[in-house]
Write a protein that holds these residues in place. Structure first.
Motif, PDB file in Angstrom:
ATOM      1  N   LYS A 182     113.659  49.930 109.642  1.00  0.00           N
ATOM      2  CA  LYS A 182     113.089  51.243 109.326  1.00  0.00           C
ATOM      3  C   LYS A 182     114.177  52.227 108.914  1.00  0.00           C
ATOM      4  O   LYS A 182     113.960  53.090 108.073  1.00  0.00           O
ATOM      5  CB  LYS A 182     112.325  51.791 110.530  1.00  0.00           C
ATOM      6  N   ILE A 212     106.187  47.982 102.459  1.00  0.00           N
ATOM      7  CA  ILE A 212     105.238  49.095 102.526  1.00  0.00           C
ATOM      8  C   ILE A 212     104.757  49.286 103.960  1.00  0.00           C
ATOM      9  O   ILE A 212     104.652  50.414 104.456  1.00  0.00           O
ATOM     10  CB  ILE A 212     104.061  48.869 101.547  1.00  0.00           C
ATOM     11  N   ALA A 213     104.504  48.176 104.657  1.00  0.00           N
ATOM     12  CA  ALA A 213     104.057  48.255 106.052  1.00  0.00           C
ATOM     13  C   ALA A 213     105.147  48.816 106.965  1.00  0.00           C
ATOM     14  O   ALA A 213     104.844  49.488 107.958  1.00  0.00           O
ATOM     15  CB  ALA A 213     103.628  46.865 106.539  1.00  0.00           C
ATOM     16  N   ALA A 267     107.734  50.876 105.901  1.00  0.00           N
ATOM     17  CA  ALA A 267     108.211  52.187 105.438  1.00  0.00           C
ATOM     18  C   ALA A 267     107.499  53.327 106.158  1.00  0.00           C
ATOM     19  O   ALA A 267     106.289  53.271 106.371  1.00  0.00           O
ATOM     20  CB  ALA A 267     108.004  52.321 103.932  1.00  0.00           C
ATOM     21  N   PRO A 268     108.257  54.365 106.501  1.00  0.00           N
ATOM     22  CA  PRO A 268     107.604  55.548 107.067  1.00  0.00           C
ATOM     23  C   PRO A 268     106.738  56.231 105.997  1.00  0.00           C
ATOM     24  O   PRO A 268     107.026  56.133 104.799  1.00  0.00           O
ATOM     25  CB  PRO A 268     108.774  56.443 107.486  1.00  0.00           C
ATOM     26  N   SER A 269     105.698  56.905 106.438  1.00  0.00           N
ATOM     27  CA  SER A 269     104.766  57.533 105.494  1.00  0.00           C
ATOM     28  C   SER A 269     105.428  58.620 104.650  1.00  0.00           C
ATOM     29  O   SER A 269     104.950  58.925 103.564  1.00  0.00           O
ATOM     30  CB  SER A 269     103.562  58.107 106.241  1.00  0.00           C
ATOM     31  N   ASN A 270     106.538  59.165 105.129  1.00  0.00           N
ATOM     32  CA  ASN A 270     107.202  60.234 104.389  1.00  0.00           C
ATOM     33  C   ASN A 270     108.369  59.737 103.534  1.00  0.00           C
ATOM     34  O   ASN A 270     109.158  60.535 103.048  1.00  0.00           O
ATOM     35  CB  ASN A 270     107.683  61.322 105.350  1.00  0.00           C
ATOM     36  N   TYR A 271     108.473  58.422 103.312  1.00  0.00           N
ATOM     37  CA  TYR A 271     109.563  57.900 102.481  1.00  0.00           C
ATOM     38  C   TYR A 271     109.415  58.458 101.067  1.00  0.00           C
ATOM     39  O   TYR A 271     108.370  58.303 100.428  1.00  0.00           O
ATOM     40  CB  TYR A 271     109.570  56.362 102.460  1.00  0.00           C
ATOM     41  N   SER A 272     110.459  59.092 100.574  1.00  0.00           N
ATOM     42  CA  SER A 272     110.370  59.749  99.264  1.00  0.00           C
ATOM     43  C   SER A 272     111.158  59.023  98.174  1.00  0.00           C
ATOM     44  O   SER A 272     111.193  59.479  97.038  1.00  0.00           O
ATOM     45  CB  SER A 272     110.865  61.192  99.370  1.00  0.00           C
TER      46      SER A 272
END
Length: 163
Positions: A82, A103-104, A106-111
């Motif tokens: 992570k 994708i699973a 990755a944090p939701s805020n990955y930019s």
């Protein structure tokens, strides 16, 4: 080529981190060195599995890469984490399954850019870098061909986005 002073971090990811992603790591690192951009672009690789942590790349990958002037001997397998999403601007999967695993994770805020490496390729025959592990020499040659092509496109994209 003028690129902004913020370092761009690129991570290549396959399943075991012994064939495809270390090959991409070594090839792209050479492209970065040849462009005299090592102070601005950092390159690494990892695997979604932990099967080969600490191991060198597959000897067939090392040999095929060396035949084209790329050194993979210094690389060692590691598993993606992570924390990689905090460090890397580009997280590039070799195939769809590894992309789904990333994708699973990755944090939701990955930019950053999370996608397939061959999205940067000019060729149209392959969307994924095929795993050469269970094949013959021609599989490793194909992997190098695809990686060289996508590496050109990736470097061009990074330079255009950061000029």
């Amino acid at each position: 080529m003028n690129i902004k002073e913020k370092k761009v971090n690129v991570l290549f990811v396959c399943l075991g981190n012994i064939c495809r992603s270390p090959t991409a790591d070594g090839v792209f690192q050479k492209y970065v060195e040849d462009a005299k951009l090592t102070h601005l672009i950092n390159v690494d690789s990892a695997g979604t599995s932990g099967w080969h942590i600490g191991e060198p790349p597959d000897s067939r990958s090392v040999r095929e890469a060396a035949n084209r002037g790329y050194d993979l001997s210094y690389l060692r397998g590691r598993q993606v984490s992570k924390q990689d999403f905090e460090q890397f601007d580009y997280v590039l999967a070799m195939d769809e399954q590894n992309l789904l695993d990333l994708i699973a994770l990755a944090p939701s805020n990955y930019s950053g850019h999370l996608g397939l490496f061959l999205d940067f390729s000019q060729q149209q025959d392959y969307s994924e870098v095929p795993d050469p592990y269970h094949g013959g020499k021609q599989g490793f040659t194909l992997v190098l061909d695809l990686i060289e092509d996508a590496s050109n496109g990736l470097l061009k994209t990074i330079l255009e986005k950061n000029s």
